[in-house]
Design an enzyme around this catalytic site. Structure first.
Site, PDB file in Angstrom:
ATOM      1  N   LYS A  33       0.843  -1.203   0.000  1.00  0.00           N
ATOM      2  CA  LYS A  33       0.000   0.000   0.000  1.00  0.00           C
ATOM      3  C   LYS A  33       0.876   1.250   0.000  1.00  0.00           C
ATOM      4  O   LYS A  33       1.795   1.356   0.811  1.00  0.00           O
ATOM      5  CB  LYS A  33      -0.900  -0.003   1.237  1.00  0.00           C
ATOM      6  CG  LYS A  33      -1.821   1.211   1.327  1.00  0.00           C
ATOM      7  CD  LYS A  33      -2.832   1.058   2.441  1.00  0.00           C
ATOM      8  CE  LYS A  33      -2.373   1.582   3.769  1.00  0.00           C
ATOM      9  NZ  LYS A  33      -2.236   3.044   3.836  1.00  0.00           N
ATOM     10  N   ASP A  60      -3.520   4.351  -1.855  1.00  0.00           N
ATOM     11  CA  ASP A  60      -4.452   4.786  -0.800  1.00  0.00           C
ATOM     12  C   ASP A  60      -4.447   6.307  -0.708  1.00  0.00           C
ATOM     13  O   ASP A  60      -3.874   6.881   0.213  1.00  0.00           O
ATOM     14  CB  ASP A  60      -3.984   4.131   0.520  1.00  0.00           C
ATOM     15  CG  ASP A  60      -4.843   4.498   1.712  1.00  0.00           C
ATOM     16  OD1 ASP A  60      -5.988   4.933   1.530  1.00  0.00           O
ATOM     17  OD2 ASP A  60      -4.353   4.326   2.848  1.00  0.00           O
ATOM     18  N   LEU A  61      -5.079   6.958  -1.694  1.00  0.00           N
ATOM     19  CA  LEU A  61      -5.096   8.429  -1.699  1.00  0.00           C
ATOM     20  C   LEU A  61      -6.480   8.983  -1.348  1.00  0.00           C
ATOM     21  O   LEU A  61      -6.656  10.201  -1.284  1.00  0.00           O
ATOM     22  CB  LEU A  61      -4.605   8.963  -3.054  1.00  0.00           C
ATOM     23  CG  LEU A  61      -3.141   8.624  -3.372  1.00  0.00           C
ATOM     24  CD1 LEU A  61      -2.717   9.207  -4.723  1.00  0.00           C
ATOM     25  CD2 LEU A  61      -2.186   9.108  -2.278  1.00  0.00           C
ATOM     26  N   LYS A  62      -7.452   8.126  -1.162  1.00  0.00           N
ATOM     27  CA  LYS A  62      -8.786   8.527  -0.668  1.00  0.00           C
ATOM     28  C   LYS A  62      -9.303   9.764  -1.377  1.00  0.00           C
ATOM     29  O   LYS A  62      -9.569  10.796  -0.750  1.00  0.00           O
ATOM     30  CB  LYS A  62      -8.734   8.772   0.850  1.00  0.00           C
ATOM     31  CG  LYS A  62      -8.230   7.598   1.675  1.00  0.00           C
ATOM     32  CD  LYS A  62      -8.299   7.892   3.163  1.00  0.00           C
ATOM     33  CE  LYS A  62      -7.857   6.742   4.034  1.00  0.00           C
ATOM     34  NZ  LYS A  62      -6.415   6.454   4.031  1.00  0.00           N
ATOM     35  N   HIS A  64     -11.485  12.611  -2.937  1.00  0.00           N
ATOM     36  CA  HIS A  64     -12.747  13.238  -2.529  1.00  0.00           C
ATOM     37  C   HIS A  64     -12.780  14.625  -3.163  1.00  0.00           C
ATOM     38  O   HIS A  64     -12.127  15.556  -2.689  1.00  0.00           O
ATOM     39  CB  HIS A  64     -12.789  13.327  -0.992  1.00  0.00           C
ATOM     40  CG  HIS A  64     -14.087  13.820  -0.440  1.00  0.00           C
ATOM     41  ND1 HIS A  64     -14.340  13.884   0.908  1.00  0.00           N
ATOM     42  CD2 HIS A  64     -15.220  14.265  -1.037  1.00  0.00           C
ATOM     43  CE1 HIS A  64     -15.571  14.341   1.118  1.00  0.00           C
ATOM     44  NE2 HIS A  64     -16.115  14.596  -0.051  1.00  0.00           N
ATOM     45  N   ASP A  65     -13.545  14.760  -4.259  1.00  0.00           N
ATOM     46  CA  ASP A  65     -13.579  16.037  -4.977  1.00  0.00           C
ATOM     47  C   ASP A  65     -14.813  16.003  -5.873  1.00  0.00           C
ATOM     48  O   ASP A  65     -15.637  15.096  -5.741  1.00  0.00           O
ATOM     49  CB  ASP A  65     -12.269  16.189  -5.786  1.00  0.00           C
ATOM     50  CG  ASP A  65     -11.863  17.652  -6.014  1.00  0.00           C
ATOM     51  OD1 ASP A  65     -12.765  18.458  -6.338  1.00  0.00           O
ATOM     52  OD2 ASP A  65     -10.674  17.972  -5.869  1.00  0.00           O
ATOM     53  N   PRO A  67     -17.092  15.145  -9.073  1.00  0.00           N
ATOM     54  CA  PRO A  67     -17.034  13.890  -9.831  1.00  0.00           C
ATOM     55  C   PRO A  67     -16.039  13.902 -10.988  1.00  0.00           C
ATOM     56  O   PRO A  67     -15.270  12.951 -11.166  1.00  0.00           O
ATOM     57  CB  PRO A  67     -18.482  13.719 -10.326  1.00  0.00           C
ATOM     58  CG  PRO A  67     -19.308  14.392  -9.267  1.00  0.00           C
ATOM     59  CD  PRO A  67     -18.495  15.580  -8.825  1.00  0.00           C
ATOM     60  N   THR A 119     -11.729   5.621  10.866  1.00  0.00           N
ATOM     61  CA  THR A 119     -11.802   5.036  12.214  1.00  0.00           C
ATOM     62  C   THR A 119     -11.293   6.020  13.270  1.00  0.00           C
ATOM     63  O   THR A 119     -11.529   5.831  14.451  1.00  0.00           O
ATOM     64  CB  THR A 119     -11.002   3.722  12.306  1.00  0.00           C
ATOM     65  OG1 THR A 119      -9.742   3.931  11.697  1.00  0.00           O
ATOM     66  CG2 THR A 119     -11.714   2.596  11.613  1.00  0.00           C
ATOM     67  N   GLY A 209       0.921  -2.721   8.714  1.00  0.00           N
ATOM     68  CA  GLY A 209       2.111  -1.902   8.553  1.00  0.00           C
ATOM     69  C   GLY A 209       3.210  -2.317   9.500  1.00  0.00           C
ATOM     70  O   GLY A 209       3.964  -3.267   9.248  1.00  0.00           O
ATOM     71  N   ARG A 210       3.294  -1.597  10.632  1.00  0.00           N
ATOM     72  CA  ARG A 210       4.439  -1.745  11.523  1.00  0.00           C
ATOM     73  C   ARG A 210       4.747  -3.157  12.016  1.00  0.00           C
ATOM     74  O   ARG A 210       5.933  -3.488  12.170  1.00  0.00           O
ATOM     75  CB  ARG A 210       4.284  -0.755  12.683  1.00  0.00           C
ATOM     76  CG  ARG A 210       4.511   0.681  12.204  1.00  0.00           C
ATOM     77  CD  ARG A 210       3.891   1.696  13.120  1.00  0.00           C
ATOM     78  NE  ARG A 210       2.437   1.653  13.072  1.00  0.00           N
ATOM     79  CZ  ARG A 210       1.641   2.463  13.753  1.00  0.00           C
ATOM     80  NH1 ARG A 210       2.170   3.388  14.540  1.00  0.00           N
ATOM     81  NH2 ARG A 210       0.332   2.376  13.635  1.00  0.00           N
TER      82      ARG A 210
HETATM   83  O1  C5P Z   1       1.291   0.246  11.058  1.00  0.00           O
HETATM   84  P1  C5P Z   1      -0.164  -0.096  10.993  1.00  0.00           P
HETATM   85  O2  C5P Z   1      -0.440  -1.575  10.863  1.00  0.00           O
HETATM   86  O3  C5P Z   1      -0.969   0.527  12.133  1.00  0.00           O
HETATM   87  O4  C5P Z   1      -0.645   0.587   9.645  1.00  0.00           O
HETATM   88  C1  C5P Z   1      -2.008   0.624   9.238  1.00  0.00           C
HETATM   89  C2  C5P Z   1      -2.147   1.320   7.923  1.00  0.00           C
HETATM   90  O5  C5P Z   1      -3.536   1.387   7.606  1.00  0.00           O
HETATM   91  C3  C5P Z   1      -1.625   2.755   7.906  1.00  0.00           C
HETATM   92  O6  C5P Z   1      -1.158   3.024   6.576  1.00  0.00           O
HETATM   93  C4  C5P Z   1      -2.867   3.577   8.194  1.00  0.00           C
HETATM   94  O7  C5P Z   1      -2.808   4.854   7.626  1.00  0.00           O
HETATM   95  C5  C5P Z   1      -3.947   2.746   7.490  1.00  0.00           C
HETATM   96  N1  C5P Z   1      -5.288   2.947   8.004  1.00  0.00           N
HETATM   97  C6  C5P Z   1      -5.633   2.731   9.332  1.00  0.00           C
HETATM   98  N2  C5P Z   1      -6.922   2.930   9.747  1.00  0.00           N
HETATM   99  C7  C5P Z   1      -7.854   3.340   8.878  1.00  0.00           C
HETATM  100  C8  C5P Z   1      -7.533   3.550   7.542  1.00  0.00           C
HETATM  101  C9  C5P Z   1      -6.221   3.347   7.132  1.00  0.00           C
HETATM  102  O8  C5P Z   1      -4.791   2.337  10.127  1.00  0.00           O
HETATM  103  N3  C5P Z   1      -9.102   3.477   9.283  1.00  0.00           N
END
Ligand code: C5P
Length: 230
Positions: A33, A60-62, A64-65, A67, A119, A209-210
């Site tokens: 991603k 993942d640039l989400k 929103h603008d 159409p 979230t 991610g981490r």
């Molecule tokens: O490191 P980690 O596992 O927390 O990374 C989660 C990824 O998912 C990050 O890129 C974060 O921006 C993305 N994300 C999130 N919660 C959301 C939407 C996207 O953690 N509701």
């Protein structure tokens, strides 16, 4: 052809670091991603570099603008060869349909995913911007709008996955961040699920991610997570 369920979030400030991590992973076993920071700093080149290494890229640039603008941006993302992209469902049906029309629905079209409520949004913010009703009902309603507008799925919390699968059907794809292998550091994520719990709840793809990128051996961390799914 393999169908990895794990999407590794390459949350890095520069292309070199992102590619260094990606080069430790097997594109047959993980998707990746690219989010706003990396894209804003490194641009389309990092996406192209990942695609040329055979990674499926979730951009993942989400968007929103209006159409027209979102449609053009989605077409540009599709031209980069990404596998998945996303838009904000709060942009409304016309915006989501413009995104769908712009990238088509042929077999090789990228997956088009909606973001419902972030979230990070709490009840106070929800109230402040004038949304009413229960937040969970709003998530289900926005996801339903996304489906009616031709989107392939939504990003959601794994906690919402079973309700969304029930409401929207098995084919509607659920992409869930907030995943933490048992015993790993939660970091700033609050309501986490393990990879296995999330898949059982109905997630189709896990954004992680981490727990992978900060591991001493990222590929081993990925393999350990894979093994935990069995
Ligand atoms: O490191 P980690 O596992 O927390 O990374 C989660 C990824 O998912 C990050 O890129 C974060 O921006 C993305 N994300 C999130 N919660 C959301 C939407 C996207 O953690 N509701």
């Amino acid at each position: 052809m393999s169908d990895p369920k794990i999407i590794v979030a390459l949350d890095y400030p520069d292309a070199q670091s992102a590619l260094q991590l990606a080069d430790q992973l097997d594109p047959q076993r993980a998707r990746v991603k690219v989010g706003k920071e990396l894209f804003t700093r490194s641009g389309p080149d990092v996406v192209k570099a990942l695609v040329s290494r055979d990674f499926d890229v979730f951009l993942d640039l989400k968007y929103h603008d209006i159409p027209h603008t979102v449609g053009r941006a989605c077409a540009a993302a599709a031209d980069l060869g990404v596998w998945m992209m996303n838009v904000h469902t709060l942009g409304g049906s016309a915006m989501m349909q413009a995104a769908r029309d712009a990238i088509g629905q042929e077999g090789d079209a990228p997956l088009l995913i909606g973001v419902t409520l972030l979230t990070s949004m709490d009840q106070a913010t929800f109230d402040q911007i004038g949304l009413t009703g229960a937040m969970t009902d709003t998530v289900v309603r926005l996801a339903g709008m996304a489906k009616e507008s031709g989107l392939d799925g939504v990003v959601c919390s794994a906690q919402e996955a079973s309700a969304l699968k029930q409401a929207l059907g098995a084919d509607f794809q659920l992409i869930t961040p907030g995943i933490r292998p048992a015993g790993s550091d939660r970091g700033d994520q609050h309501r986490t699920m393990t990879p296995k719990e999330a898949l059982s709840a109905g997630s189709d793809y896990l954004v992680i991610g981490r727990p992978i990128t900060a591991a001493p051996n990222p590929m081993q961390a990925l393999l350990d997570i894979e093994a935990s799914l069995l």
